[in-house]
Motif scaffolding. Structure first.
Motif, short mmCIF file in Angstrom:
data_model
loop_
_atom_site.label_atom_id
_atom_site.label_comp_id
_atom_site.label_asym_id
_atom_site.label_seq_id
_atom_site.Cartn_x
_atom_site.Cartn_y
_atom_site.Cartn_z
N ARG A 95 0.85 -1.19 0.00
CA ARG A 95 0.00 0.00 0.00
C ARG A 95 0.88 1.23 0.00
O ARG A 95 1.95 1.25 0.61
CB ARG A 95 -0.85 0.00 1.28
CG ARG A 95 -1.88 1.09 1.37
CD ARG A 95 -2.66 0.88 2.67
NE ARG A 95 -3.94 1.57 2.67
CZ ARG A 95 -4.10 2.81 3.06
NH1 ARG A 95 -3.05 3.51 3.49
NH2 ARG A 95 -5.29 3.37 3.04
N ASP A 96 0.42 2.27 -0.69
CA ASP A 96 1.16 3.52 -0.69
C ASP A 96 0.19 4.63 -1.05
O ASP A 96 -0.91 4.35 -1.55
CB ASP A 96 2.30 3.46 -1.72
CG ASP A 96 3.51 4.26 -1.28
OD1 ASP A 96 3.33 5.15 -0.43
OD2 ASP A 96 4.61 3.98 -1.77
N SER A 97 0.57 5.87 -0.79
CA SER A 97 -0.32 6.95 -1.21
C SER A 97 0.50 8.12 -1.74
O SER A 97 1.67 8.30 -1.38
CB SER A 97 -1.21 7.39 -0.05
OG SER A 97 -0.46 8.10 0.88
N PHE A 98 -0.11 8.87 -2.65
CA PHE A 98 0.59 9.95 -3.33
C PHE A 98 -0.31 11.17 -3.43
O PHE A 98 -1.52 11.04 -3.60
CB PHE A 98 0.99 9.51 -4.75
CG PHE A 98 1.90 8.31 -4.74
CD1 PHE A 98 3.27 8.48 -4.66
CD2 PHE A 98 1.38 7.03 -4.77
CE1 PHE A 98 4.10 7.38 -4.63
CE2 PHE A 98 2.21 5.93 -4.74
CZ PHE A 98 3.58 6.11 -4.67
N PRO A 99 0.28 12.37 -3.37
CA PRO A 99 -0.52 13.58 -3.48
C PRO A 99 -0.91 13.86 -4.93
O PRO A 99 -0.20 13.43 -5.85
CB PRO A 99 0.43 14.67 -2.96
CG PRO A 99 1.79 14.14 -3.28
CD PRO A 99 1.71 12.65 -3.16
N LEU A 100 -2.03 14.53 -5.12
CA LEU A 100 -2.44 14.98 -6.45
C LEU A 100 -2.64 16.49 -6.36
O LEU A 100 -3.76 16.97 -6.18
CB LEU A 100 -3.73 14.30 -6.88
CG LEU A 100 -3.70 12.77 -6.98
CD1 LEU A 100 -5.10 12.21 -7.14
CD2 LEU A 100 -2.82 12.32 -8.14
N GLN A 101 -1.53 17.23 -6.40
CA GLN A 101 -1.61 18.67 -6.18
C GLN A 101 -1.18 19.49 -7.39
O GLN A 101 -1.27 20.71 -7.36
CB GLN A 101 -0.76 19.08 -4.97
CG GLN A 101 -1.18 18.44 -3.64
CD GLN A 101 -2.56 18.89 -3.17
OE1 GLN A 101 -3.10 19.88 -3.68
NE2 GLN A 101 -3.16 18.16 -2.25
#
Lengths: 284, 127, 134
Positions: free
Chosen positions: C6-12
């Motif tokens: 699992r991992d997470s990434f910003p969408l900015q």
């Protein structure tokens, strides 16, 4: 641990009798498949299994097939079940390899502990549980390898049944034969598009002469293939649409508008050739 | 600033997209291409997308817009080299690039552009 | 259902959309997706990442490699704290667009994956979760 050892030594001491009885079971009428396996091979399998079984029983305190000590027994049974699945043994015949060991072993236990009913029951129960789990293991492995065989054949069939052929420079064709399901249509679509790139084809013919029925889903797939080919810069022609199929498609409300269709493969090839600058003519 | 090179080949412009384009870059390409069409008096535009791993709705719309704008500026656009996986995905997504001509590779695209422009110059001059 | 990774990434930023595509591509290839299916999930993630960035005023993408029985898959969750979608059914129709685009984002992404789940609260934000099996 102590008790386990005593059973192992008991089995070891009487192994000649047990193996003899077991052999009798295996080779009894209606059980031995002389057409599929030779007596020598079967005897070797029995001997190997027996040795690894005794070894595992001597090593492991608990009877849990997932333990490390049972690994040799598991891999031996896996091999055996796999080869039997391939050779054409039934699942019962495969499981019988283990289950037929019950009679000689139980006989031995009964004779040994007949004066100690509590012990007798305990040992019988333990050995029964063990042989059951080994028998079930063979059945499971058998079924799994059958499934594996089916899956591989399905894949091979998908590959085999969708050959893309080069008709002429810049023209490829795929003759479809048999019933189209979604998975197959998708494979056809991908193969055809790959081949368009490989052959730098500007015309691709999908011939459905050999397809008995076309339902809405298959028609949708065909339309998608044509659209995808168009995006890549190739024209797709559908040929060999039989009268019944044309009728069903109209009834289903599927329209092939914007798509070039031809009644026969010959017509499609003729049209394709004209698209890339050739003409078929009769010699003088 | 990142830029996608635009090459001039005779009457035509050739754009080879080799990067995974972010949205601003796609819009910048649209700007620069229309400017170059006017400046070079180009009659055709070839956009080679063989290195593109996806075409989503934004890139699809940008390609369609470029073709439409080029047409107003009297230039034809041919998009070449779309990969099969990209084409299948675009169809599934519902994108069809209406009004955009396509070809398998740069060579075929060139042939199409040449034949289109040929037809133009063969036409009799206005009286 | 088993979570493998699992991992997470910003969408900015619009660069983050490109990064999200590349990450999804890498994970999909590692899980053994065929090229066509890799392309489909990457394209779907591009649409949804752009939605979260453009309409949701930025958000995050959570990427998870999952296993269910003997099949593996990729689960992507796109979360934003934007204005939310008042009529989801309408938003899933082709041609629906609030940004002057082709309006293929949500409905198109749905067609590219095996499972599609959307939750949206007006004023709070939108969460879209998709799954594609190898």
């Amino acid at each position: 641990m102590e008790k386990q050892k005593s059973i192992v030594s008991l089995l070891k001491a009487k192994q000649d009798t047990i193996l003899q009885e077991w052999e009798k079971e295996q080779f009894s009428a209606g059980k031995f498949r002389a057409d599929l396996i030779s007596p020598d091979e079967l005897k070797q399998q029995m001997r190997d299994f027996w040795d690894s079984l005794l070894k595992a029983l001597g090593q492991e305190e608990r009877v849990d097939l997932s333990d490390e000590g049972w690994k040799p027994v598991r891999s031996l049974l896996t091999e055996l079940s796999k080869s039997r699945a391939k050779l054409g043994f039934t699942p019962s015949e495969t499981a019988l390899f283990v289950f037929s060991l019950k009679k000689p072993i139980f006989q031995l236990i009964q004779d040994t502990f007949q004066n100690d009913p509590a012990r007798l029951q305990k040992e019988l129960w333990d050995l029964n549980t063990l042989l059951d789990s080994l028998g079930l293991f063979t059945t499971e492995t058998y079924i799994r390898s059958k499934e594996e065989i089916i899956r591989r054949q399905q894949e091979e069939m998908l590959e085999l049944s969708t050959p893309v052929v080069k008709i002429w420079e810049q023209i490829v064709a795929v003759p479809l034969i048999g019933t189209l399901d979604s998975a197959r249509t998708q494979t056809v679509m991908e193969n055809l598009l790959q081949e368009i790139v490989a052959a730098s084809a500007t015309v691709a013919i999908i011939d459905i002469t050999g397809v008995p029925t076309v339902d809405t889903l298959v028609a949708q797939h065909l339309i998608k293939t044509v659209s995808a080919a168009r995006l890549m810069g190739a024209e797709c022609i559908i040929s060999g649409i039989r009268p019944q199929i044309a009728q069903t498609m109209i009834h289903l409300g599927v329209s092939f508008q914007d798509i070039t269709t031809k009644a026969t493969l010959a017509e499609a090839i003729k049209y394709g050739l004209s698209q890339v600058g050739y003409r078929i003519s009769k010699m003088e | 600033m990142e830029q996608i090179p635009i090459l001039k080949l005779g009457k035509f412009l050739l754009v080879t997209i080799q990067v995974d384009m972010h949205d601003q870059l796609a819009l910048r390409l649209q700007d620069e291409l229309t400017n170059r069409i006017v400046k070079e008096n180009a009659k055709g535009v070839l956009i080679d997308i063989s290195a593109l791993e996806i075409v989503d709705s934004f890139i699809g719309r940008t390609l369609a817009n470029i073709a439409a704008m080029a047409r107003i500026l009297d230039a034809e656009t041919v998009v070449v080299g779309m990969q099969p996986a990209v084409a299948i995905t675009m169809v599934e997504l519902g994108l069809s690039l209406p009004g955009v001509r396509t070809a398998l590779n740069v060579e075929r695209g060139m042939e199409i552009l040449s034949s289109l422009v040929q037809v133009d110059s063969d036409a009799p001059p206005p009286a | 259902m088993l979570l493998l990774r699992r991992d997470s990434f910003p969408l900015q930023s619009s660069d983050d959309i490109v990064k999200a595509r590349q990450i999804v591509r890498t994970w999909a290839a590692e899980l053994g997706f065929k090229l066509v299916d890799q392309t489909k999930i990457v394209t779907a993630s591009s649409e949804l990442a752009r939605n979260a960035y453009d309409h949701g005023k930025g958000g995050i993408m959570i990427i998870e490699a999952i296993e269910d029985g003997d099949r593996k898959g990729l689960r992507l969750t796109f979360q934003d704290q934007g204005p939310g979608i008042p009529d989801i059914e309408q938003a899933l129709k082709d041609g629906y667009s609030t940004s002057g685009g082709l309006g293929l984002g949500l409905g198109g992404a749905k067609r590219l994956v095996n499972e599609f789940h959307i939750e949206s609260t007006v004023g709070k934000g939108t969460t879209v979760r998709i799954v594609k099996w190898v």
